[in-house]
Design a protein around this motif. Sequence first.
Motif, PDB file in Angstrom:
ATOM      1  N   ALA A  54       0.846  -1.192   0.000  1.00 23.37           N
ATOM      2  CA  ALA A  54       0.000   0.000   0.000  1.00 23.37           C
ATOM      3  C   ALA A  54       0.876   1.234   0.000  1.00 23.37           C
ATOM      4  CB  ALA A  54      -0.917   0.014   1.217  1.00 23.37           C
ATOM      5  N   GLU A  55       0.492   2.195  -0.839  1.00 25.96           N
ATOM      6  CA  GLU A  55       1.151   3.498  -0.882  1.00 25.96           C
ATOM      7  C   GLU A  55       0.094   4.553  -0.638  1.00 25.96           C
ATOM      8  OE1 GLU A  55       2.483   6.007  -4.534  1.00 25.96           O
ATOM      9  OE2 GLU A  55       4.168   4.676  -4.051  1.00 25.96           O
ATOM     10  N   VAL A  56       0.292   5.351   0.405  1.00 30.58           N
ATOM     11  CA  VAL A  56      -0.694   6.355   0.803  1.00 30.58           C
ATOM     12  C   VAL A  56      -0.073   7.736   0.652  1.00 30.58           C
ATOM     13  CG1 VAL A  56      -2.253   7.129   2.611  1.00 30.58           C
ATOM     14  CG2 VAL A  56      -1.643   4.703   2.456  1.00 30.58           C
ATOM     15  N   ASN A  57      -0.720   8.588  -0.127  1.00 26.80           N
ATOM     16  CA  ASN A  57      -0.232   9.941  -0.384  1.00 26.80           C
ATOM     17  C   ASN A  57      -1.244  10.952   0.126  1.00 26.80           C
ATOM     18  OD1 ASN A  57       1.898   8.768  -2.023  1.00 26.80           O
ATOM     19  ND2 ASN A  57       0.349   8.524  -3.633  1.00 26.80           N
ATOM     20  N   GLY A  58      -0.757  11.988   0.785  1.00 21.82           N
ATOM     21  CA  GLY A  58      -1.654  13.012   1.286  1.00 21.82           C
ATOM     22  C   GLY A  58      -1.137  14.409   1.018  1.00 21.82           C
ATOM     23  N   VAL A  59      -2.019  15.295   0.545  1.00 19.49           N
ATOM     24  CA  VAL A  59      -1.687  16.697   0.308  1.00 19.49           C
ATOM     25  C   VAL A  59      -2.814  17.535   0.897  1.00 19.49           C
ATOM     26  CG1 VAL A  59      -1.387  18.498  -1.431  1.00 19.49           C
ATOM     27  CG2 VAL A  59      -0.397  16.246  -1.812  1.00 19.49           C
ATOM     28  N   THR A  60      -2.495  18.440   1.830  1.00 19.67           N
ATOM     29  CA  THR A  60      -3.508  19.344   2.375  1.00 19.67           C
ATOM     30  C   THR A  60      -2.980  20.764   2.359  1.00 19.67           C
ATOM     31  OG1 THR A  60      -2.826  19.242   4.710  1.00 19.67           O
ATOM     32  CG2 THR A  60      -4.300  17.503   3.918  1.00 19.67           C
ATOM     33  N   PHE A  61      -3.904  21.708   2.166  1.00 24.94           N
ATOM     34  CA  PHE A  61      -3.571  23.133   2.208  1.00 24.94           C
ATOM     35  C   PHE A  61      -4.660  23.804   3.040  1.00 24.94           C
ATOM     36  CE2 PHE A  61      -1.717  26.771  -0.594  1.00 24.94           C
ATOM     37  CZ  PHE A  61      -1.559  27.544   0.542  1.00 24.94           C
ATOM     38  N   SER A  62      -4.272  24.331   4.205  1.00 26.45           N
ATOM     39  CA  SER A  62      -5.231  24.899   5.150  1.00 26.45           C
ATOM     40  C   SER A  62      -5.003  26.397   5.278  1.00 26.45           C
ATOM     41  CB  SER A  62      -5.071  24.241   6.530  1.00 26.45           C
ATOM     42  OG  SER A  62      -4.998  22.832   6.422  1.00 26.45           O
ATOM     43  N   THR A  63      -6.082  27.179   5.168  1.00 26.96           N
ATOM     44  CA  THR A  63      -6.005  28.632   5.308  1.00 26.96           C
ATOM     45  C   THR A  63      -7.104  29.105   6.245  1.00 26.96           C
ATOM     46  OG1 THR A  63      -7.433  28.991   3.380  1.00 26.96           O
ATOM     47  CG2 THR A  63      -5.053  28.912   2.989  1.00 26.96           C
ATOM     48  N   GLY A  64      -7.086  30.400   6.551  1.00 24.37           N
ATOM     49  CA  GLY A  64      -8.104  30.948   7.443  1.00 24.37           C
ATOM     50  C   GLY A  64      -8.039  30.257   8.795  1.00 24.37           C
ATOM     51  N   GLN A  65      -9.182  29.716   9.228  1.00 18.53           N
ATOM     52  CA  GLN A  65      -9.246  28.983  10.490  1.00 18.53           C
ATOM     53  C   GLN A  65      -9.563  27.503  10.256  1.00 18.53           C
ATOM     54  OE1 GLN A  65     -12.096  31.334  12.787  1.00 18.53           O
ATOM     55  NE2 GLN A  65     -10.403  32.444  13.740  1.00 18.53           N
ATOM     56  N   GLN A  66      -9.230  27.013   9.090  1.00 23.97           N
ATOM     57  CA  GLN A  66      -9.476  25.605   8.777  1.00 23.97           C
ATOM     58  C   GLN A  66      -8.677  24.680   9.685  1.00 23.97           C
ATOM     59  OE1 GLN A  66      -8.622  25.847   4.361  1.00 23.97           O
ATOM     60  NE2 GLN A  66     -10.311  24.381   4.344  1.00 23.97           N
ATOM     61  N   ILE A  67      -9.248  23.495   9.914  1.00 15.87           N
ATOM     62  CA  ILE A  67      -8.569  22.428  10.639  1.00 15.87           C
ATOM     63  C   ILE A  67      -8.632  21.173   9.788  1.00 15.87           C
ATOM     64  CG2 ILE A  67      -8.535  20.988  12.711  1.00 15.87           C
ATOM     65  CD1 ILE A  67      -9.946  23.261  14.189  1.00 15.87           C
ATOM     66  N   HIS A  68      -7.471  20.625   9.458  1.00 15.96           N
ATOM     67  CA  HIS A  68      -7.388  19.359   8.738  1.00 15.96           C
ATOM     68  C   HIS A  68      -6.697  18.348   9.644  1.00 15.96           C
ATOM     69  CE1 HIS A  68      -7.754  21.681   4.736  1.00 15.96           C
ATOM     70  NE2 HIS A  68      -8.861  21.007   4.928  1.00 15.96           N
ATOM     71  N   SER A  69      -7.407  17.274   9.956  1.00 21.83           N
ATOM     72  CA  SER A  69      -6.916  16.293  10.919  1.00 21.83           C
ATOM     73  C   SER A  69      -6.984  14.894  10.320  1.00 21.83           C
ATOM     74  CB  SER A  69      -7.767  16.355  12.202  1.00 21.83           C
ATOM     75  OG  SER A  69      -7.466  15.280  13.061  1.00 21.83           O
ATOM     76  N   PHE A  70      -5.914  14.109  10.528  1.00 24.51           N
ATOM     77  CA  PHE A  70      -5.860  12.733  10.028  1.00 24.51           C
ATOM     78  C   PHE A  70      -5.350  11.810  11.133  1.00 24.51           C
ATOM     79  CE2 PHE A  70      -5.572  15.381   6.299  1.00 24.51           C
ATOM     80  CZ  PHE A  70      -6.361  14.721   5.368  1.00 24.51           C
ATOM     81  N   TYR A  71      -6.030  10.692  11.277  1.00 21.79           N
ATOM     82  CA  TYR A  71      -5.626   9.637  12.196  1.00 21.79           C
ATOM     83  C   TYR A  71      -5.391   8.404  11.334  1.00 21.79           C
ATOM     84  CZ  TYR A  71      -5.827   6.476  16.253  1.00 21.79           C
ATOM     85  OH  TYR A  71      -5.535   5.543  17.232  1.00 21.79           O
ATOM     86  N   THR A  72      -4.125   8.111  11.046  1.00 22.04           N
ATOM     87  CA  THR A  72      -3.809   7.053  10.082  1.00 22.04           C
ATOM     88  C   THR A  72      -3.196   5.851  10.788  1.00 22.04           C
ATOM     89  OG1 THR A  72      -1.554   7.834   9.596  1.00 22.04           O
ATOM     90  CG2 THR A  72      -3.354   8.822   8.349  1.00 22.04           C
ATOM     91  N   GLN A  73      -3.571   4.668  10.324  1.00 18.89           N
ATOM     92  CA  GLN A  73      -3.029   3.427  10.846  1.00 18.89           C
ATOM     93  C   GLN A  73      -2.655   2.503   9.690  1.00 18.89           C
ATOM     94  OE1 GLN A  73      -4.922   2.162  14.865  1.00 18.89           O
ATOM     95  NE2 GLN A  73      -6.637   2.871  13.640  1.00 18.89           N
ATOM     96  N   GLN A  74      -1.448   1.982   9.733  1.00 19.38           N
ATOM     97  CA  GLN A  74      -0.963   1.023   8.744  1.00 19.38           C
ATOM     98  C   GLN A  74      -0.798  -0.319   9.453  1.00 19.38           C
ATOM     99  OE1 GLN A  74       1.803   4.561   8.058  1.00 19.38           O
ATOM    100  NE2 GLN A  74       2.573   3.064   6.582  1.00 19.38           N
ATOM    101  N   GLY A  75      -1.644  -1.276   9.100  1.00 15.65           N
ATOM    102  CA  GLY A  75      -1.630  -2.577   9.763  1.00 15.65           C
ATOM    103  C   GLY A  75      -0.983  -3.639   8.890  1.00 15.65           C
ATOM    104  N   HIS A  76      -0.028  -4.362   9.451  1.00 15.72           N
ATOM    105  CA  HIS A  76       0.660  -5.452   8.747  1.00 15.72           C
ATOM    106  C   HIS A  76       0.296  -6.762   9.434  1.00 15.72           C
ATOM    107  CE1 HIS A  76       3.450  -2.845   6.335  1.00 15.72           C
ATOM    108  NE2 HIS A  76       3.117  -1.997   7.288  1.00 15.72           N
ATOM    109  N   ASN A  77      -0.584  -7.528   8.802  1.00 12.11           N
ATOM    110  CA  ASN A  77      -1.085  -8.775   9.389  1.00 12.11           C
ATOM    111  C   ASN A  77      -0.507 -10.020   8.745  1.00 12.11           C
ATOM    112  OD1 ASN A  77      -2.685  -7.134  10.973  1.00 12.11           O
ATOM    113  ND2 ASN A  77      -4.550  -7.483   9.790  1.00 12.11           N
ATOM    114  N   ALA A  78       0.417  -9.846   7.813  1.00 12.97           N
ATOM    115  CA  ALA A  78       0.963 -10.983   7.069  1.00 12.97           C
ATOM    116  C   ALA A  78       2.432 -10.692   6.746  1.00 12.97           C
ATOM    117  CB  ALA A  78       0.163 -11.217   5.783  1.00 12.97           C
ATOM    118  N   PRO A  79       3.215 -11.723   6.425  1.00 12.38           N
ATOM    119  CA  PRO A  79       4.631 -11.521   6.133  1.00 12.38           C
ATOM    120  C   PRO A  79       4.871 -10.874   4.771  1.00 12.38           C
ATOM    121  CG  PRO A  79       4.041 -13.823   5.835  1.00 12.38           C
ATOM    122  CD  PRO A  79       2.836 -13.155   6.425  1.00 12.38           C
ATOM    123  N   GLU A  80       6.050 -10.244   4.654  1.00 14.42           N
ATOM    124  CA  GLU A  80       6.537  -9.673   3.399  1.00 14.42           C
ATOM    125  C   GLU A  80       5.597  -8.610   2.831  1.00 14.42           C
ATOM    126  OE1 GLU A  80       7.605 -12.780   0.666  1.00 14.42           O
ATOM    127  OE2 GLU A  80       8.422 -14.039   2.263  1.00 14.42           O
TER     128      GLU A  80
END
Length: 449
Positions: A295-321
């Motif tokens: 999996a490849e996860v890409n993120g781009v955010t641009f926040s102005t004014g009083q914006q709030i951008h929040s991310f809670y990310t989890q990368q789970g590996h349940n198998a080998p290799e």
Amino acid sequence: MSTPSVKTSAAIPAGFGEAAFEAFLATRDEPDWVTQSRRQAFQHYCELLEAELNPEEWRRIDLRAMRPDRFQLQAGSEVSKETADGKATETLLKGQAEFAGHLTYVDGQLVSHDLAEELAAKGVIFGDLAVVVREHSELIQKYFMTKAVDSKTDRFSAWHAAFWTGGTVLYVPRNTVIDTPLHSLITLQAEKAADFSHTLVILEEGASATLLEETASTTEQNLGLHVGAVELILAKEARLRYVQLQNWNHKVWHIGHQSGRVENNGFLQWTVGGIGAKLAHIHQDVVLDGRGAEAEVNGVTFSTGQQIHSFYTQQGHNAPETRSDLLYKQVLRDHARAIWRGMIRVEAEGQQTNGYQRNDSLMLTPTCRVDAIPGLEIEADDVRCTHGATAGRVDEEQIFYCMSRGMSEYEAMHMIVEGFFQTVFDRIPVEVVRETLSQAIIKKLGFGR
């Protein structure tokens, strides 16, 4: 392109209490299992309203101003022809490229839909969840909130599971390859409208597809609420490129639970662009369940004014290799705030895992704020997992140098910001997405004004 008719039905009370829930159910035409799952989710929602949210995820976010009772589901309301035709909404992607299929939603209702005939003949399903759940009930029941997003995670996932209004379904049969991207557009039109759309992507073994999804508001003034979910389910050796560009106006609350599950030798590339919303919080899980999954996860955010951008990310590996690679780049200005809490978790079975996560933030003014917290939880003993986070200001000398070469301050700032984002852009193989993000950044910087 076909434009479904939208029937008028009884108004749904504002808010999301029991009366509103029962009125909402009365507007639905769904299999019994869907109705029962909604009732169970509503019960969980009522119980979880009294429970504390996970402090690790929510402690930095103030939700007191959201007031859900202000918002209302628009099921059965009238949609203007102009909006249904897509003329009233300025979007990032629509009209920028050729698509093999296209869906448009307004206030939770499907208003236009098309799919290339050759894909439909191969068994590809691309349509509205509210329709597909009736026409392909057994298929949807097998995957809908059973493998990826869990309705019991918190009050927001339960809220969504009780009130989901529709959304995009993409099903690609075994060994079917879709070369041309598909496009889905989710819009909010009415004042204080609530959208609970759900995206469900199912790729069978050896299948391949690209789905570009974007959100937009038809006006800059209307308040809105989006409580969504995204489920990306990949079987063995399947390949999916999924792009979500969030571009609500600055008065929309955007909260979503999103999850991808990848089996043996599957590959998921997931790109997130965050431009709009008053507050946007995404709970994003990527779980590698089979040997050799990537999996490849890409993120781009641009926040102005009083914006709030929040991310809670989890990368789970349940198998080998297995391999995961997450890169988020965030730019802030004014009094904006960016929050990122990342975690790589490797189970005992995940030997020879390669996990990486990185978050970089560029602050254009001294009044913005960044909170970046990477983390690792490793149960295996033969892994390579690394993480990092950086935050800093624009170098004034760089701006001065550019201006001394004849550039305006806006031009200099744009060059610096685009250069900052370039490492993410280089990872995105879909040209229209790279160009679209670049143009959105130019517009938000005010370049050329």
